[in-house]
Design a protein around this motif. Structure first.
Motif: not given
Length: 569
Positions: A74, A82, A84, A98-99, A102, A106, A120
């Motif tokens: 994270y 935020k 990620c 990878q999220s 942002h 998550d 999320r």
């Protein structure tokens, strides 16, 4: 295992794992400017930054898959908080997922094989998504959209035992069917759930079931039966070990360890401190221990030989003092616990923790140790509303009782003068986050009591706070503060901003410009509303959020605080 001494730096709680002779942890060594993921080889003692990321990234937490092949990381970008999600392949060190940018907050999840389930939320839409990432197909699937965050506890027989978050403290226990991708059970009971785990083929829960203290329960067909054991305090975590359970307990603002076997409870001998990420590894228990005089150390406790051994620690750069425990009776005879870092002087600084439902514990506070080394007595109370002393205590400042906790501080001042010989003309106050709000409130409601003050990332008006915070955060906060619409007039009446011109004490305000929990507008509003003929200083950090995390900013802030107290005391 050998003791590994690192260079100056700190080990930061947020994760701990041992796999193939490597220990993974979050740290910030002397050559780093932000928290990063490290790994140290336990035999060769070689250490490397395993995930460094970009200059504007910091690692907040991680969770390794059960087979040690993947890590859920994270990452915070630019202090926005935020979190990620990144999924890392442990063997290659490469990021396989990878999220996106942002857009989402998550939240921590759970590994089930090579599938990672987590919640999320889209900050714009304000709706929680329950999703799964597959490390087999490298794909992300949204399973459901919900009104609450899902907190995952343990998996078994194609079921996930989870909690739906109802407030900052409480959840509703539920069961999720992994095969049908459906929630199949809701308990409809609000409780504080710390953990669920399996031991000897039975399900156990660490919860309070809505009662006073968090205890251990056996769960059979959704029926909870409490295990009776002579423990005074909250159970924080339980670690199964063979035919025994290792139990981590919060007692008097520190963690104790017990081993429970055949209905017998035996305390293990460990230094006083706060334990993070305790887990069993063969015959040993490993954990991060954050002590009042040390940055966190990774410790190993050999359970059969009853031997404690440090595995990893960094050196200290300043003298540190162990605090003493004290209590006093407040205005209504409520017993308040406080810690005292003693100095040879009649000057005092009161430190107020955040939350407000956090708890000041016996761990390392570098700023407080620095101030104590400057000759200030440091007093750290856990005023009403703090965690660790039972559900009734943590709820004592809810709603219209918000100001009662401040009366605890006034009662403490009398104790400092009468019991500790503190000069009433030299009592100052400092607080962070909600502690910053309390600090601003104390120096505007009780201006004659304080000689100097420092408020860090504090709210100045709860109405502004709720207007600026994300809509999905409001229901989580209303149990503590009350209905935001019904309480509007009360919030305005008690706001430090409303009484800003009553301040007489010199004030330093510090805030991160990227703070999304408490908007920097709160500090700016108080600064602009204040009487500038009374000393006031505003210190902003354009690359920090609610917490200051970059080394040069932390050092600059600490230096500013020490100088401010010296100049104005």
């Amino acid at each position: 295992m050998k003791l590994i001494d690192g260079a100056d730096g700190e080990i930061i709680h947020g994760g701990l794992a041992v796999e193939n002779s490597y220990m993974y942890y979050i740290g910030m060594r002397e050559d780093a400017n932000r928290p990063q993921l490290y790994r140290t080889h336990l035999n060769t003692q070689s250490t490397e930054i395993y995930y460094k990321g970009m200059d504007n990234e910091r690692v907040r937490s991680f969770l390794m898959s059960p087979d040690g092949q993947y890590i859920a990381l994270y990452i915070d970008l630019n202090g926005s908080e935020k979190d990620c999600l990144h999924i890392m392949n442990v063997n290659t060190g490469g990021i396989v997922f990878q999220s996106s940018d942002h857009v989402y907050f998550d939240f921590s999840g759970i590994w089930v094989g090579h599938n990672y389930y987590f919640s999320r939320i889209d900050d714009q839409e304000g709706k929680y998504e329950w999703v799964v990432f597959s490390c087999e197909t490298f794909s992300l699937t949204c399973l459901a959209k919900l009104d609450e965050q899902v907190i995952s506890y343990v998996a078994s027989d194609e079921l996930l035992h989870v909690g739906l978050k109802k407030s900052l403290l409480d959840v509703e226990y539920a069961i999720y069917d992994l095969k049908s991708n459906q929630f199949v059970y809701f308990s409809e009971k609000i409780e504080r759930m710390q953990q669920m785990f399996f031991w000897q083929d039975e399900l156990y829960a660490v919860t309070d079931r809505g009662g006073e203290y968090i205890g251990l329960f056996r769960v059979t067909e959704q029926q909870f039966v409490q295990i009776d054991m002579p423990i005074n305090g909250h159970i924080a975590r339980v670690i199964p070990y063979k035919d025994s359970l290792v139990i981590q307990v919060n007692e008097q603002a520190a963690h104790s360890l017990y081993i429970w076997n055949d209905h017998e409870l035996k305390q293990l001998s460990i230094p006083v401190g706060v334990i993070h990420h305790a887990q069993s590894l063969d015959e040993r228990l490993i954990f991060i221990l954050d002590e009042p005089t040390h940055w966190g150390r990774v410790m190993s406790y050999h359970l059969s030989q009853c031997e404690l051994e440090p595995l990893l620690q960094f050196s200290m750069s300043q003298p540190a003092l162990f605090p003493t425990d004290n209590t006093y009776n407040s205005f209504d005879d409520t017993v308040i616990h406080y810690m005292h870092y003693e100095a040879d002087s009649d000057q005092a600084i009161i430190y107020i923790h955040g939350g407000p439902e956090f708890q000041a514990m016996k761990q390392y506070y570098p700023l407080l140790q620095r101030l104590r080394n400057e000759g200030y007595n440091i007093f750290v109370p856990n005023i009403r509303g703090s965690d660790g002393y039972g559900r009734s205590f943590v709820e004592m400042d809810d709603g219209m009782n918000r100001l009662e906790a401040q009366r605890d501080i006034i009662a403490l001042i009398a104790v400092l003068i009468e019991r500790h010989g503190i000069d009433a003309r030299h009592i100052s106050i400092i607080g962070e986050s909600y502690g910053g709000y309390t600090t601003l409130s104390m120096i505007t409601r009780y201006p004659a009591f304080f000689n100097c003050a420092v408020a860090v990332a504090g709210m100045s008006n709860l109405n502004i706070f709720f207007n600026n915070t994300a809509s999905w955060r409001i229901p989580l906060r209303e149990k503590e503060y009350g209905d935001v619409h019904m309480m509007k007039d009360f919030f305005e009446q008690i706001a430090p901003l409303t009484h800003a011109k009553s301040r007489t004490a010199p004030l330093l305000i510090a805030h991160g410009m990227r703070d999304i929990r408490v908007s920097v507008d709160e500090s700016l509003a108080f600064f602009h509303e204040s009487d500038k003929e009374k000393p006031i200083r505003l210190q902003l950090y354009d690359d920090e959020g609610h917490e200051f995390c970059k080394r040069q900013n932390i050092e600059h802030f600490y230096t500013q605080v020490v100088q401010f107290f010296r100049e104005n005391d």
